[in-house]
Write a protein that holds these residues in place. Structure first.
Motif, mmCIF file in Angstrom:
data_model
loop_
_atom_site.group_PDB
_atom_site.id
_atom_site.type_symbol
_atom_site.label_atom_id
_atom_site.label_comp_id
_atom_site.label_asym_id
_atom_site.label_seq_id
_atom_site.Cartn_x
_atom_site.Cartn_y
_atom_site.Cartn_z
ATOM 1 N N VAL A 92 -28.642 24.133 14.842
ATOM 2 C CA VAL A 92 -30.152 24.689 15.476
ATOM 3 C C VAL A 92 -31.187 23.734 14.968
ATOM 4 C CG1 VAL A 92 -31.595 26.630 15.056
ATOM 5 C CG2 VAL A 92 -29.228 27.046 15.677
ATOM 6 N N ARG A 93 -31.088 23.377 13.573
ATOM 7 C CA ARG A 93 -32.025 22.633 13.056
ATOM 8 C C ARG A 93 -32.278 21.112 13.885
ATOM 9 N NH1 ARG A 93 -32.511 24.167 6.692
ATOM 10 N NH2 ARG A 93 -32.971 26.428 6.947
ATOM 11 N N ALA A 94 -30.955 20.602 13.959
ATOM 12 C CA ALA A 94 -30.795 19.506 14.646
ATOM 13 C C ALA A 94 -31.304 19.400 15.988
ATOM 14 C CB ALA A 94 -29.274 18.976 14.805
ATOM 15 N N TRP A 95 -31.201 20.407 16.573
ATOM 16 C CA TRP A 95 -32.046 20.743 18.125
ATOM 17 C C TRP A 95 -33.294 20.073 18.268
ATOM 18 C CZ3 TRP A 95 -30.263 20.869 23.036
ATOM 19 C CH2 TRP A 95 -30.835 21.203 23.915
ATOM 20 N N ASP A 96 -33.954 20.546 17.354
ATOM 21 C CA ASP A 96 -35.408 20.527 17.222
ATOM 22 C C ASP A 96 -35.738 19.039 17.121
ATOM 23 O OD1 ASP A 96 -36.135 23.102 17.602
ATOM 24 O OD2 ASP A 96 -36.229 23.476 15.478
ATOM 25 N N ARG A 97 -34.810 18.194 16.353
ATOM 26 C CA ARG A 97 -34.945 16.828 16.304
ATOM 27 C C ARG A 97 -34.022 16.000 17.205
ATOM 28 N NH1 ARG A 97 -35.585 15.755 10.261
ATOM 29 N NH2 ARG A 97 -35.042 13.627 11.021
#
Length: 171
Positions: free
Chosen positions: A40-45
């Motif tokens: 989920v955190r990787a999705w933003d970046r």
């Protein structure tokens, strides 16, 4: 990384990362949770992940940090629980309360419900009628019959009025 590339990366890397984190945490559910949170955190970046050229390593690092953070939080909570003295035991119900509950159990359900709602929950007769779907007169009759039955079950002498009758409350 485009959305399609990210989806393909997720499909390929999630099982592998989950297996690695499972080995680290010893809990499959926890491993799945932290890997999912890392994704989920990787999705933003996701646009910068390709530039890093090691997106799986980045996600693994984030997931391991999340797992360690959760473990520390759980350990602190456990330490707090261990330091908190156990509550003193609460004494059980007294003989009067036990006798009342026993007597209430002997009443028909509708009378028992009327008595409990009116005397223990402090609801008006009108409110009891509304909650039970019975007419007000029926609730009054159930209360009257229920109190009379309670008096018989509790073997109350007519000359000695119980406190709950005088105050209009049971208990």
């Amino acid at each position: 990384m485009t959305e399609e590339e990210f989806d393909a990366f997720y499909a390929a890397a999630f099982p592998r990362l989950t297996g690695q984190l499972y080995a680290f945490t010893g809990d499959l559910g926890e491993a799945q949770d932290v890997v999912q949170e890392a994704f989920v955190r990787a999705w933003d970046r996701r646009r910068r992940l390709l530039a890093d050229e090691a997106p799986e390593a980045w996600i693994r690092t984030v997931a391991m940090r999340l797992a360690v953070s959760r473990w520390r939080r759980a350990r602190r909570w456990l330490e707090l629980v261990r330091r908190t003295p156990p509550q003193e035991t609460t004494p059980g119900p007294g003989p009067d309360r036990t006798a009342l509950v026993t007597a209430l159990r002997q009443l028909p359900e509708q009378q028992r419900m009327a008595i409990v709602l009116h005397h223990l929950c402090d609801l008006s007769v009108e409110r009891v009628a509304s909650e039970t779907g019975a007419p007000v007169g029926t609730v009054k009759a159930r209360l009257s019959r229920g109190r009379a039955a309670l008096a018989r079950h509790l073997a109350v002498d007519e000359a000695e009025e119980p406190a709950w009758r005088e105050s209009g409350r049971v208990g």
